[in-house]
Enzyme design. Sequence first.
Site, PDB file in Angstrom:
ATOM      1  N   ASN A  53     -51.330  16.300 -18.557  1.00 39.66           N
ATOM      2  CA  ASN A  53     -50.978  14.942 -18.135  1.00 39.66           C
ATOM      3  C   ASN A  53     -52.285  14.214 -17.836  1.00 39.66           C
ATOM      4  O   ASN A  53     -52.918  14.452 -16.809  1.00 39.66           O
ATOM      5  CB  ASN A  53     -50.088  15.035 -16.878  1.00 39.66           C
ATOM      6  CG  ASN A  53     -49.781  13.669 -16.292  1.00 39.66           C
ATOM      7  OD1 ASN A  53     -50.093  12.642 -16.888  1.00 39.66           O
ATOM      8  ND2 ASN A  53     -49.167  13.662 -15.119  1.00 39.66           N
ATOM      9  N   TRP A  54     -52.678  13.363 -18.766  1.00 38.57           N
ATOM     10  CA  TRP A  54     -53.983  12.695 -18.631  1.00 38.57           C
ATOM     11  C   TRP A  54     -53.956  11.557 -17.625  1.00 38.57           C
ATOM     12  O   TRP A  54     -54.999  10.993 -17.295  1.00 38.57           O
ATOM     13  CB  TRP A  54     -54.456  12.162 -20.001  1.00 38.57           C
ATOM     14  CG  TRP A  54     -54.751  13.235 -21.014  1.00 38.57           C
ATOM     15  CD1 TRP A  54     -54.641  14.598 -20.836  1.00 38.57           C
ATOM     16  CD2 TRP A  54     -55.225  13.039 -22.356  1.00 38.57           C
ATOM     17  NE1 TRP A  54     -55.002  15.257 -21.980  1.00 38.57           N
ATOM     18  CE2 TRP A  54     -55.362  14.331 -22.936  1.00 38.57           C
ATOM     19  CE3 TRP A  54     -55.532  11.922 -23.134  1.00 38.57           C
ATOM     20  CZ2 TRP A  54     -55.806  14.508 -24.250  1.00 38.57           C
ATOM     21  CZ3 TRP A  54     -55.970  12.097 -24.442  1.00 38.57           C
ATOM     22  CH2 TRP A  54     -56.110  13.380 -24.987  1.00 38.57           C
ATOM     23  N   LYS A  55     -52.781  11.202 -17.154  1.00 38.64           N
ATOM     24  CA  LYS A  55     -52.613  10.096 -16.195  1.00 38.64           C
ATOM     25  C   LYS A  55     -53.371   8.854 -16.704  1.00 38.64           C
ATOM     26  O   LYS A  55     -53.405   8.629 -17.904  1.00 38.64           O
ATOM     27  CB  LYS A  55     -53.053  10.543 -14.795  1.00 38.64           C
ATOM     28  CG  LYS A  55     -52.317  11.825 -14.370  1.00 38.64           C
ATOM     29  CD  LYS A  55     -52.455  12.161 -12.929  1.00 38.64           C
ATOM     30  CE  LYS A  55     -51.687  13.453 -12.636  1.00 38.64           C
ATOM     31  NZ  LYS A  55     -51.681  13.843 -11.240  1.00 38.64           N
TER      32      LYS A  55
ATOM     33  N   HIS B 234     -42.197  11.958 -12.545  1.00 42.36           N
ATOM     34  CA  HIS B 234     -43.408  12.471 -11.895  1.00 42.36           C
ATOM     35  C   HIS B 234     -43.475  11.885 -10.484  1.00 42.36           C
ATOM     36  O   HIS B 234     -43.091  10.740 -10.273  1.00 42.36           O
ATOM     37  CB  HIS B 234     -44.644  12.076 -12.708  1.00 42.36           C
ATOM     38  CG  HIS B 234     -45.887  12.766 -12.224  1.00 42.36           C
ATOM     39  ND1 HIS B 234     -46.549  12.365 -11.083  1.00 42.36           N
ATOM     40  CD2 HIS B 234     -46.558  13.846 -12.691  1.00 42.36           C
ATOM     41  CE1 HIS B 234     -47.582  13.177 -10.886  1.00 42.36           C
ATOM     42  NE2 HIS B 234     -47.612  14.076 -11.846  1.00 42.36           N
TER      43      HIS B 234
ATOM     44  N   GLU C 187     -45.822  10.690  -8.867  1.00 44.91           N
ATOM     45  CA  GLU C 187     -46.581   9.438  -8.783  1.00 44.91           C
ATOM     46  C   GLU C 187     -45.723   8.248  -9.210  1.00 44.91           C
ATOM     47  O   GLU C 187     -45.978   7.117  -8.815  1.00 44.91           O
ATOM     48  CB  GLU C 187     -47.871   9.554  -9.610  1.00 44.91           C
ATOM     49  CG  GLU C 187     -48.897  10.419  -8.882  1.00 44.91           C
ATOM     50  CD  GLU C 187     -49.886  11.140  -9.760  1.00 44.91           C
ATOM     51  OE1 GLU C 187     -50.057  10.759 -10.937  1.00 44.91           O
ATOM     52  OE2 GLU C 187     -50.501  12.106  -9.264  1.00 44.91           O
TER      53      GLU C 187
ATOM     54  N   GLU D  56     -43.270  20.482  -9.255  1.00 45.91           N
ATOM     55  CA  GLU D  56     -44.597  20.039  -8.827  1.00 45.91           C
ATOM     56  C   GLU D  56     -44.544  19.645  -7.356  1.00 45.91           C
ATOM     57  O   GLU D  56     -44.188  18.502  -7.035  1.00 45.91           O
ATOM     58  CB  GLU D  56     -45.032  18.824  -9.643  1.00 45.91           C
ATOM     59  CG  GLU D  56     -45.224  19.092 -11.115  1.00 45.91           C
ATOM     60  CD  GLU D  56     -46.214  18.109 -11.709  1.00 45.91           C
ATOM     61  OE1 GLU D  56     -47.228  18.563 -12.231  1.00 45.91           O
ATOM     62  OE2 GLU D  56     -45.974  16.898 -11.623  1.00 45.91           O
TER      63      GLU D  56
ATOM     64  N   GLY E 140     -53.370  17.463  -7.318  1.00 42.93           N
ATOM     65  CA  GLY E 140     -54.716  16.905  -7.137  1.00 42.93           C
ATOM     66  C   GLY E 140     -55.388  17.319  -5.838  1.00 42.93           C
ATOM     67  O   GLY E 140     -56.421  16.761  -5.472  1.00 42.93           O
TER      68      GLY E 140
ATOM     69  N   SER F 215     -52.476  21.380  -9.166  1.00 43.31           N
ATOM     70  CA  SER F 215     -53.761  22.084  -9.032  1.00 43.31           C
ATOM     71  C   SER F 215     -53.878  23.338  -9.897  1.00 43.31           C
ATOM     72  O   SER F 215     -54.498  24.329  -9.497  1.00 43.31           O
ATOM     73  CB  SER F 215     -54.048  22.411  -7.555  1.00 43.31           C
ATOM     74  OG  SER F 215     -54.224  21.206  -6.832  1.00 43.31           O
TER      75      SER F 215
ATOM     76  N   GLY G  97     -52.805  18.341 -14.574  1.00 46.54           N
ATOM     77  CA  GLY G  97     -53.383  17.001 -14.473  1.00 46.54           C
ATOM     78  C   GLY G  97     -54.882  17.052 -14.694  1.00 46.54           C
ATOM     79  O   GLY G  97     -55.364  17.122 -15.829  1.00 46.54           O
ATOM     80  N   GLY G  98     -55.639  17.049 -13.592  1.00 46.19           N
ATOM     81  CA  GLY G  98     -57.105  16.965 -13.644  1.00 46.19           C
ATOM     82  C   GLY G  98     -57.758  17.898 -14.656  1.00 46.19           C
ATOM     83  O   GLY G  98     -58.636  17.479 -15.422  1.00 46.19           O
TER      84      GLY G  98
END
Length: 252
Positions: free
Chosen positions: A11-13, A98, A100, A168, A174, A210, A231-232
Amino acid sequence: MSIAPKYIVGNWKMHGDPMKAAALAEAVGRACVGLPAHVETVVCPPSILIPDVARQLSGSSVKTGGQDCHSEREGAYTGDISAPMLAAAGCTHVIVGHSERRINHMESDELVNAKADAALTAGLVPIICVGETQEERDGGRAEDVVGRQVEESIPEGAGDRHFVLAYEPVWAIGSGKTPTADDIRDMHHYIMKRASFRIGRPVAVLYGGSVKAANAEEILAIPGVAGVLVGGASLKAEEFGKIIAAAAALKG
Ligand code: PGA
């Protein structure tokens, strides 16, 4: 013995530009050459970069996904993108619900359900996210919250369609913090129980929050973990490549 599919979803956000996205997609495509068939890799770029990424990945085994979609096919919804538009741009998957989106855009289970339904109708595989906040976990409400999200976010009639769930925990996203392996296993079993009660068949449940190269092998080996939503660490080609390699190395 055939191995159940393991999904590795990046997930490149809201990161990247056309050049960086093409380079990252190219590297992910290269990392997936010759992998065993049980590894299913998907990258989810920002929507404006989807056509470039899908083009870059055509001919590779890596799929492209959206990060969100609207619940309607079309209409007066400024700034939104529909599931058929994602499909036309080259997506096969889309993340819905998600945290977010649930938190920053106040998305309810009802709306997530409608989005997942729109995705299924458009022929996309929805990746439906659920997860509790730190406060909910501390208050002993994690299972209640996640169970409700599971039951209310899965659309009616999804039982005979392909979708996956992603657990999640909001506090793990994150933050560098992850639940213990026992906590992940227990929550995945709980989610699978609630989901199969809802739709009458087993459902794949990914873990997200994470995930990195250093913990991917351990997390992917936890019973009930059908893959990871990253993600990251999905923004770094080498790091993401190691997570993919950890899935490829899994035995039965
Ligand atoms: P993270 O994000 O891997 O950076 O924790 C996961 C996600 O939000 O899907």
